[in-house]
Design an enzyme around this catalytic site. Sequence first.
Site, PDB file in Angstrom:
ATOM      1  N   SER A  19       0.065 -35.276  -9.764  1.00 47.71           N
ATOM      2  CA  SER A  19       1.500 -35.448  -9.972  1.00 47.71           C
ATOM      3  C   SER A  19       2.341 -34.832  -8.863  1.00 47.71           C
ATOM      4  CB  SER A  19       1.915 -34.841 -11.322  1.00 47.71           C
ATOM      5  OG  SER A  19       1.285 -35.517 -12.385  1.00 47.71           O
ATOM      6  N   SER A  22       3.218 -29.323  -6.399  1.00 49.75           N
ATOM      7  CA  SER A  22       3.108 -28.056  -5.681  1.00 49.75           C
ATOM      8  C   SER A  22       3.712 -28.135  -4.280  1.00 49.75           C
ATOM      9  CB  SER A  22       1.638 -27.642  -5.588  1.00 49.75           C
ATOM     10  OG  SER A  22       1.505 -26.362  -5.035  1.00 49.75           O
ATOM     11  N   ARG A 138       2.886 -23.781 -13.182  1.00 52.54           N
ATOM     12  CA  ARG A 138       1.895 -22.713 -13.185  1.00 52.54           C
ATOM     13  C   ARG A 138       2.400 -21.483 -13.920  1.00 52.54           C
ATOM     14  NH1 ARG A 138      -2.802 -22.298  -9.341  1.00 52.54           N
ATOM     15  NH2 ARG A 138      -3.485 -21.850 -11.464  1.00 52.54           N
ATOM     16  N   GLU A 174       0.660 -14.493  -7.113  1.00 51.15           N
ATOM     17  CA  GLU A 174      -0.240 -15.644  -7.168  1.00 51.15           C
ATOM     18  C   GLU A 174      -1.703 -15.248  -7.319  1.00 51.15           C
ATOM     19  OE1 GLU A 174       0.844 -19.186  -6.513  1.00 51.15           O
ATOM     20  OE2 GLU A 174       2.777 -18.355  -7.088  1.00 51.15           O
ATOM     21  N   HIS A 250      -1.354 -20.194   0.387  1.00 58.40           N
ATOM     22  CA  HIS A 250      -1.993 -18.936  -0.010  1.00 58.40           C
ATOM     23  C   HIS A 250      -2.809 -18.406   1.166  1.00 58.40           C
ATOM     24  CE1 HIS A 250      -1.905 -20.392  -4.445  1.00 58.40           C
ATOM     25  NE2 HIS A 250      -0.951 -19.497  -4.273  1.00 58.40           N
ATOM     26  N   ASP A 252      -5.816 -17.551   1.078  1.00 55.60           N
ATOM     27  CA  ASP A 252      -7.186 -18.075   1.080  1.00 55.60           C
ATOM     28  C   ASP A 252      -7.290 -19.476   1.675  1.00 55.60           C
ATOM     29  OD1 ASP A 252      -6.230 -19.678  -0.997  1.00 55.60           O
ATOM     30  OD2 ASP A 252      -7.586 -18.888  -2.525  1.00 55.60           O
ATOM     31  N   ASN A 362      -6.090 -32.385  -4.873  1.00 55.08           N
ATOM     32  CA  ASN A 362      -4.937 -31.707  -5.448  1.00 55.08           C
ATOM     33  C   ASN A 362      -4.680 -30.368  -4.760  1.00 55.08           C
ATOM     34  OD1 ASN A 362      -2.995 -32.515  -7.233  1.00 55.08           O
ATOM     35  ND2 ASN A 362      -4.221 -32.227  -9.067  1.00 55.08           N
ATOM     36  N   CYS A 368     -10.560 -21.608  -4.316  1.00 51.48           N
ATOM     37  CA  CYS A 368      -9.523 -21.754  -5.342  1.00 51.48           C
ATOM     38  C   CYS A 368     -10.113 -21.796  -6.739  1.00 51.48           C
ATOM     39  CB  CYS A 368      -8.720 -23.029  -5.093  1.00 51.48           C
ATOM     40  SG  CYS A 368      -7.571 -22.943  -3.718  1.00 51.48           S
TER      41      CYS A 368
END
Length: 445
Positions: A19, A22, A138, A174, A250, A252, A362, A368
């Site tokens: 969708s 983000s 989120r 986060e 992020h 990572d 996504n 993650c």
Amino acid sequence: MMAHEANFDGLVGPTHNYSGLSAGNIASLTNNHQVSNPKRAALQGLNKMQALANLGLIQGVIAPQMRPDIKMLRRLGFSGSDRRVLQQAAQHAPKLLTSCYSASSMWAANAATVSPSADTQDQRVHFTPANLASHFHRSIEQQTTSRILAAMFNDDNHFYHHQPLPTSEQLGDEGAANHTRFCVQHQDQGIEMFVFGRYGFDHNQPSPTRYPARQTYEASAAIARLHQLDPRHVIMVQQNPLVIDQGVFHNDVIAVGNQQTLLCHQHAFLNQANVYLQLQQKMAGNLTIIEVPNNRVSVNDAIGSYLFNSQLVTLPNGDVSLILPQQCRENSHVWQYIQQLLQAQQGINRVDLFDLNQSMQNGGGPACLRLRVVLTPQEHKAMNPAVLLTDSLFRRLQQWIHLHYRDRLVEDDLVDPALLLASQTALDELTRILKLGSVYDFQRV
């Protein structure tokens, strides 16, 4: 006392869809409105879990959120039967509906920040669920995440569960996607590195201008205090705003570390040379830093392949492996660099590749999907054993996914009340499989 790192992966939920919710996540935005396959997504993630368990690692499972979040839709003014609530939301606020259907809890690296007992003053493992304040879809995860983690790590003698930080722009948190721990052995007191994207209160400091910086300094500092960490064993590092504006939402996505190794991009941090100096000082020189030059792997290549969104794991035989998505092989620049990295023998001596395409589309790769928790043998014994992956649980979850998950989902399907009922049925059974108790709102009525 020996300790080991365990990986707890988020199970992909039955409503996995694309969708484009983000901002700053290029893959999420690019694949907006595409057809998803929840069954394939869940099986891909489960197969990775089983493969890591077969490598000799401790592997666990984190249950997904219940979606759609009907309670939230009612709180936002939609009323009547569940069918009516879904219809109203689809007609008048379709983005709220897709947000309340999001399966983003699959990315367990955002579930919480975890500090092992070797680092904390009270010698318990500390958990702080992330508030995920930067995105509505989120931010509605935190209450259920808290319940699930408490049901997994359910002995107060060994585990301490904090409330999420207050949900605010200044305290955006986060989770472990912006947290890395370095140590010689897992049972040693480690160095915990917190990476933030901006200062919550000081707007004169550097910050990105195109995409949001999701983690604030103030949130990271609060978690370090809550977890009773020795300030001498903590380092606060700011992410490079320029790479955030290129889609590195992020840390990572641009760096990965574990024990005595840090693999990061040349442009990962602000004042990068000073970051290296601080880390080496705190680690007494026992740290191998592998900096990937931009002229070998560009930031765009790193984002497209998720090279740094890998798991860096130490296997029982001492090998150090990068757990990579197959997209790394498909990018010639990245794959060539990986081959030369292995030949250099700088502390990483093998790679393991996985098909995680449903998650990758996504915006989430191997790192993650998992939350790292260092456990002593006593802590391992004290936790809920039903969430630890065994061959028997693997087969049971395979059957559960085949029984309850669709193999095709588009946004038009989200108004179907049968999807809601199917999700409730599936997750009610899952809580019995994993012995979690009543962690979902529909079970607590």
